[in-house]
Design an enzyme around this catalytic site. Sequence first.
Site, short mmCIF file in Angstrom:
data_model
loop_
_atom_site.label_atom_id
_atom_site.label_comp_id
_atom_site.label_asym_id
_atom_site.label_seq_id
_atom_site.Cartn_x
_atom_site.Cartn_y
_atom_site.Cartn_z
CB SER A 23 117.44 53.36 23.96
OG SER A 23 118.14 52.45 23.14
CE1 TYR A 55 119.88 51.27 28.28
CE2 TYR A 55 119.43 50.23 26.17
CZ TYR A 55 119.78 51.34 26.90
OH TYR A 55 120.02 52.53 26.26
#
Length: 266
Positions: A149, A162
């Site tokens: 990501s 995350y």
Amino acid sequence: MSIFSTEVFKGKHALVTGATGGIGYETAKGLSAMGTDVTITGRKEDVLNDLKDEILKDVSDAKINIVVADLADASDREKLVQSAENSFGPVSLLVNSAGMTGGGVLEDLTQEELERVMHLNFTVPILLTQRLYDSMKKNKEGAIVNVSSLSGLRGTVGGTAYVGSKFALNGFTQSFALEAIEHNIRVNAVCPGFVDTKMGRDGIKSKGERHGRSFEEQLKIENESLPSGRISTPEDVANTILFLLTDAAENIVGEAVIISGGSLMR
């Protein structure tokens, strides 16, 4: 529009985790269209069956192996590998697309949530890759793409769990790439910004809520903030993954390829 040949991966076997999510779903479709035998896995059997049906509409002779599995569970990971190898032989193409969001600002983050996010986003891809690595080494070929990501390259508010897991995944990608390339196995990662998937839309909704905005208002802001004028689609990310798996990317090793509509230039 596809730029890929239907013969590129003829006779090869690909494993796509997280195939019930948008990116994994489109990647599996693309691999099948390029001639690959594909094992797809996720926790939602109905979505996997829908994906198989969709693939077979486009590629009537496609070979698709469905394995319903929770990759956080070691026995399910072993079941997945055994089913994949029994169906189509050794895996030479691996897409680690399974993942999750989670966490929050530091004062609200629990140890349980932190460990859950780190386990699925970081530990699981390592352990699954490790399980498949021996056969790739023996055959002296392989390509692996980890779906990371943009949050693995920069921090975000409330992103300790995350973001930390994706930074760790990028670190694994680079370190393992140095080891694997000696055996003609290439390892790379893709780092999308917001993508038009359920996970991406949930992220935009949460960001909007922090600022007192509706989802629609926040999506408009995200689109207009990008030089491209829009967030990415699952197909955008899948096409990059497919390219990285091909021999056309043979000198791309240990990279974290950003797909964000130019967000880093703003």
